[in-house]
Design a protein around this motif. Sequence first.
Motif, PDB file in Angstrom:
ATOM      1  N   PHE A  43       0.852  -1.190   0.000  1.00  0.00           N
ATOM      2  CA  PHE A  43       0.000   0.000   0.000  1.00  0.00           C
ATOM      3  C   PHE A  43       0.885   1.235   0.000  1.00  0.00           C
ATOM      4  O   PHE A  43       1.744   1.392   0.872  1.00  0.00           O
ATOM      5  N   ARG A  44       0.693   2.119  -0.982  1.00  0.00           N
ATOM      6  CA  ARG A  44       1.517   3.319  -1.095  1.00  0.00           C
ATOM      7  C   ARG A  44       0.688   4.591  -1.073  1.00  0.00           C
ATOM      8  O   ARG A  44       1.173   5.670  -1.428  1.00  0.00           O
ATOM      9  N   GLY A  45      -0.568   4.499  -0.622  1.00  0.00           N
ATOM     10  CA  GLY A  45      -1.468   5.638  -0.675  1.00  0.00           C
ATOM     11  C   GLY A  45      -1.070   6.806   0.199  1.00  0.00           C
ATOM     12  O   GLY A  45      -1.545   7.922   0.007  1.00  0.00           O
ATOM     13  N   SER A  46      -0.194   6.582   1.181  1.00  0.00           N
ATOM     14  CA  SER A  46       0.233   7.666   2.061  1.00  0.00           C
ATOM     15  C   SER A  46       1.313   8.537   1.443  1.00  0.00           C
ATOM     16  O   SER A  46       1.662   9.587   1.991  1.00  0.00           O
ATOM     17  N   GLU A  47       1.860   8.129   0.286  1.00  0.00           N
ATOM     18  CA  GLU A  47       2.891   8.914  -0.391  1.00  0.00           C
ATOM     19  C   GLU A  47       2.248  10.039  -1.190  1.00  0.00           C
ATOM     20  O   GLU A  47       1.175   9.866  -1.793  1.00  0.00           O
ATOM     21  N   VAL A  48       2.907  11.193  -1.233  1.00  0.00           N
ATOM     22  CA  VAL A  48       2.386  12.331  -1.981  1.00  0.00           C
ATOM     23  C   VAL A  48       2.207  11.945  -3.450  1.00  0.00           C
ATOM     24  O   VAL A  48       3.065  11.312  -4.060  1.00  0.00           O
ATOM     25  N   GLY A  49       1.053  12.280  -4.010  1.00  0.00           N
ATOM     26  CA  GLY A  49       0.779  11.974  -5.410  1.00  0.00           C
ATOM     27  C   GLY A  49       0.386  10.544  -5.688  1.00  0.00           C
ATOM     28  O   GLY A  49       0.200  10.176  -6.854  1.00  0.00           O
ATOM     29  N   CYS A  50       0.245   9.724  -4.645  1.00  0.00           N
ATOM     30  CA  CYS A  50      -0.033   8.292  -4.833  1.00  0.00           C
ATOM     31  C   CYS A  50      -1.332   7.871  -4.136  1.00  0.00           C
ATOM     32  O   CYS A  50      -1.465   6.723  -3.709  1.00  0.00           O
ATOM     33  N   GLU A  51      -2.285   8.752  -4.031  1.00  0.00           N
ATOM     34  CA  GLU A  51      -3.528   8.436  -3.339  1.00  0.00           C
ATOM     35  C   GLU A  51      -4.217   7.227  -3.961  1.00  0.00           C
ATOM     36  O   GLU A  51      -4.356   7.119  -5.178  1.00  0.00           O
ATOM     37  N   GLY A  52      -4.598   6.291  -3.103  1.00  0.00           N
ATOM     38  CA  GLY A  52      -5.311   5.106  -3.556  1.00  0.00           C
ATOM     39  C   GLY A  52      -4.450   4.094  -4.281  1.00  0.00           C
ATOM     40  O   GLY A  52      -4.986   3.202  -4.941  1.00  0.00           O
ATOM     41  N   CYS A  53      -3.123   4.188  -4.123  1.00  0.00           N
ATOM     42  CA  CYS A  53      -2.236   3.354  -4.952  1.00  0.00           C
ATOM     43  C   CYS A  53      -1.732   2.103  -4.240  1.00  0.00           C
ATOM     44  O   CYS A  53      -1.400   2.117  -3.052  1.00  0.00           O
ATOM     45  N   LEU A  54      -1.655   1.044  -5.023  1.00  0.00           N
ATOM     46  CA  LEU A  54      -0.947  -0.165  -4.640  1.00  0.00           C
ATOM     47  C   LEU A  54       0.280  -0.308  -5.539  1.00  0.00           C
ATOM     48  O   LEU A  54       0.208  -0.067  -6.739  1.00  0.00           O
ATOM     49  N   ARG A  55       1.398  -0.693  -4.921  1.00  0.00           N
ATOM     50  CA  ARG A  55       2.595  -1.006  -5.704  1.00  0.00           C
ATOM     51  C   ARG A  55       2.720  -2.519  -5.778  1.00  0.00           C
ATOM     52  O   ARG A  55       2.777  -3.203  -4.756  1.00  0.00           O
ATOM     53  N   ILE A  56       2.732  -3.037  -6.996  1.00  0.00           N
ATOM     54  CA  ILE A  56       2.696  -4.484  -7.214  1.00  0.00           C
ATOM     55  C   ILE A  56       3.932  -4.909  -7.984  1.00  0.00           C
ATOM     56  O   ILE A  56       4.147  -4.490  -9.129  1.00  0.00           O
ATOM     57  N   THR A  57       4.753  -5.734  -7.368  1.00  0.00           N
ATOM     58  CA  THR A  57       5.947  -6.246  -8.031  1.00  0.00           C
ATOM     59  C   THR A  57       5.547  -7.211  -9.143  1.00  0.00           C
ATOM     60  O   THR A  57       4.622  -8.013  -8.985  1.00  0.00           O
ATOM     61  N   VAL A  58       6.236  -7.142 -10.256  1.00  0.00           N
ATOM     62  CA  VAL A  58       6.013  -8.094 -11.352  1.00  0.00           C
ATOM     63  C   VAL A  58       6.637  -9.424 -10.947  1.00  0.00           C
ATOM     64  O   VAL A  58       7.851  -9.519 -10.754  1.00  0.00           O
ATOM     65  N   GLY A  59       5.811 -10.437 -10.808  1.00  0.00           N
ATOM     66  CA  GLY A  59       6.297 -11.743 -10.387  1.00  0.00           C
ATOM     67  C   GLY A  59       6.469 -12.696 -11.552  1.00  0.00           C
ATOM     68  O   GLY A  59       6.586 -12.292 -12.713  1.00  0.00           O
ATOM     69  N   THR A  60       6.476 -13.971 -11.234  1.00  0.00           N
ATOM     70  CA  THR A  60       6.518 -15.001 -12.266  1.00  0.00           C
ATOM     71  C   THR A  60       5.178 -15.030 -12.988  1.00  0.00           C
ATOM     72  O   THR A  60       4.180 -14.484 -12.489  1.00  0.00           O
ATOM     73  N   PRO A  61       5.081 -15.674 -14.148  1.00  0.00           N
ATOM     74  CA  PRO A  61       3.781 -15.768 -14.824  1.00  0.00           C
ATOM     75  C   PRO A  61       2.699 -16.345 -13.918  1.00  0.00           C
ATOM     76  O   PRO A  61       1.550 -15.861 -13.928  1.00  0.00           O
ATOM     77  N   GLU A  62       3.032 -17.353 -13.129  1.00  0.00           N
ATOM     78  CA  GLU A  62       2.046 -17.967 -12.244  1.00  0.00           C
ATOM     79  C   GLU A  62       1.620 -16.993 -11.142  1.00  0.00           C
ATOM     80  O   GLU A  62       0.439 -16.898 -10.789  1.00  0.00           O
ATOM     81  N   GLU A  63       2.578 -16.259 -10.587  1.00  0.00           N
ATOM     82  CA  GLU A  63       2.248 -15.276  -9.557  1.00  0.00           C
ATOM     83  C   GLU A  63       1.396 -14.146 -10.127  1.00  0.00           C
ATOM     84  O   GLU A  63       0.460 -13.659  -9.477  1.00  0.00           O
ATOM     85  N   ASN A  64       1.698 -13.740 -11.335  1.00  0.00           N
ATOM     86  CA  ASN A  64       0.915 -12.675 -11.961  1.00  0.00           C
ATOM     87  C   ASN A  64      -0.504 -13.125 -12.290  1.00  0.00           C
ATOM     88  O   ASN A  64      -1.442 -12.320 -12.261  1.00  0.00           O
ATOM     89  N   ASP A  65      -0.671 -14.401 -12.599  1.00  0.00           N
ATOM     90  CA  ASP A  65      -2.022 -14.941 -12.777  1.00  0.00           C
ATOM     91  C   ASP A  65      -2.837 -14.753 -11.497  1.00  0.00           C
ATOM     92  O   ASP A  65      -4.032 -14.394 -11.544  1.00  0.00           O
ATOM     93  N   VAL A  66      -2.200 -15.001 -10.353  1.00  0.00           N
ATOM     94  CA  VAL A  66      -2.872 -14.841  -9.061  1.00  0.00           C
ATOM     95  C   VAL A  66      -3.238 -13.375  -8.829  1.00  0.00           C
ATOM     96  O   VAL A  66      -4.331 -13.059  -8.356  1.00  0.00           O
ATOM     97  N   VAL A  67      -2.311 -12.469  -9.157  1.00  0.00           N
ATOM     98  CA  VAL A  67      -2.573 -11.041  -8.997  1.00  0.00           C
ATOM     99  C   VAL A  67      -3.821 -10.638  -9.786  1.00  0.00           C
ATOM    100  O   VAL A  67      -4.741  -9.988  -9.264  1.00  0.00           O
ATOM    101  N   ILE A  68      -3.868 -11.009 -11.045  1.00  0.00           N
ATOM    102  CA  ILE A  68      -4.998 -10.634 -11.903  1.00  0.00           C
ATOM    103  C   ILE A  68      -6.299 -11.233 -11.378  1.00  0.00           C
ATOM    104  O   ILE A  68      -7.333 -10.558 -11.297  1.00  0.00           O
ATOM    105  N   LYS A  69      -6.260 -12.498 -10.994  1.00  0.00           N
ATOM    106  CA  LYS A  69      -7.450 -13.199 -10.503  1.00  0.00           C
ATOM    107  C   LYS A  69      -7.983 -12.543  -9.214  1.00  0.00           C
ATOM    108  O   LYS A  69      -9.180 -12.237  -9.119  1.00  0.00           O
ATOM    109  N   LEU A  70      -7.089 -12.321  -8.252  1.00  0.00           N
ATOM    110  CA  LEU A  70      -7.544 -11.819  -6.947  1.00  0.00           C
ATOM    111  C   LEU A  70      -7.968 -10.360  -7.021  1.00  0.00           C
ATOM    112  O   LEU A  70      -8.931  -9.966  -6.347  1.00  0.00           O
ATOM    113  N   LEU A  71      -7.275  -9.558  -7.803  1.00  0.00           N
ATOM    114  CA  LEU A  71      -7.709  -8.157  -7.941  1.00  0.00           C
ATOM    115  C   LEU A  71      -9.086  -8.086  -8.588  1.00  0.00           C
ATOM    116  O   LEU A  71      -9.946  -7.276  -8.208  1.00  0.00           O
ATOM    117  N   THR A  72      -9.297  -8.938  -9.584  1.00  0.00           N
ATOM    118  CA  THR A  72     -10.611  -8.959 -10.247  1.00  0.00           C
ATOM    119  C   THR A  72     -11.692  -9.364  -9.258  1.00  0.00           C
ATOM    120  O   THR A  72     -12.756  -8.712  -9.200  1.00  0.00           O
TER     121      THR A  72
END
Length: 384
Positions: A350-379
């Motif tokens: 969570f990076r929303g407390s940083e100036v200019g980053c309101e409501g922001c999440l910082r998401i590391t680019v993972g492996t293809p399998e990890e990124n599948d999880v990111v897309i699925k869970l965010l959806t």
Amino acid sequence: MSTFSVKSIVRPNILALKPYRCARDDYSSGVLLDANENSFGPALNPTSDAAVSSEGLDINRYPDPHQHDLKNLIAKFRNISGPEHFFLGVGSDEVIDMIFRVFCVPGKDAVLITPPTYGMYSVCAQINDVEVQKATLTLDGQFQLNVEEIEKQVEAHPNIKVIFLCSPGNPTGSALSHESMKRVLSMPNYKGIVAVDEAYVDFIEAGKEGSTATWVKDYPNLIVMQTMSKSFGLAGVRLGVAITTPEIASYMNATKAPYNIASTTSRVAQEALQPQGLEILHKHIAVMLQERSRLLEAFKSISGLGRVLGTNDSNFVLVEVLDKEGKPSNDRAYNVYTDMAKRQGLVVRFRGSEVGCEGCLRITVGTPEENDVVIKLLTEQLNS
């Protein structure tokens, strides 16, 4: 920059410092009974993983205090003329702290940072009792330097000794334009150091403006900070790199602890810089860039996500989470962040407390399998 003098901004106690002279400065081979080491060897089971992994390192002996072999390999990789341009630290954090210790007088001097940016600059400033001035990046979603504001801060605060620029930035993911950095380096009324943090520089796509490391031959006030934690995937060995002029490097090396880089760290880093290691490095970067593009494309179709901020030059993305009215929402972003971590085991930042980053999440680019999880869970989170 012809009037710039490094000696004029180095702390007087550092100028007067007589570096600790260690045993290996005199002799490095033979029957070594000069450093009070344990000649009987390490207290390790010879068949243990630790003993096997350290085989041939003589870890009962102190490591090389100068690391010329490692510096030569980094110099070749980064197209730098020689090892005299380098200081090596225990991660970039030691490099940052060393800059404070060499140039900033506690209780007197200041540094300038450009929020939103890496938090360790402010932490090190507080530890070293150094004032922090700020010149916020442009808050148009691109996060570029506001050079005019930097110039104003330098004029208003002549005690600024170091300007920290993070490119690509953390948490912004934006590479700063070379033109703007050159303007900062050449400001006529500034006689201090410019430290460019390039921890994520290897993730900038080919064809775009990349590293500034080779600029050290042209700018006597430049320190470029890099690391082997990110693109090389060696966060656990803790190796940070400063590339600068031989004069600045000499002050940093004189100030460091004599044996700060462990033998195991050096061996792993040198192996990574061999041809086979570099081939793996480039393969990993290529896959990461493909996956970054896949995440960026997928985020466009997830209801509840807003803009992806920055210029996307890092191994992470900074994305807005929106409320029901379509506005960036810290509350909703924080709830998504905590729920995914606690209930589903997916940990982002969570990076929303940083100036200019309101409501922001910082998401590391993972492996293809990890990124599948990111897309699925965010959806699932944002469409529920």
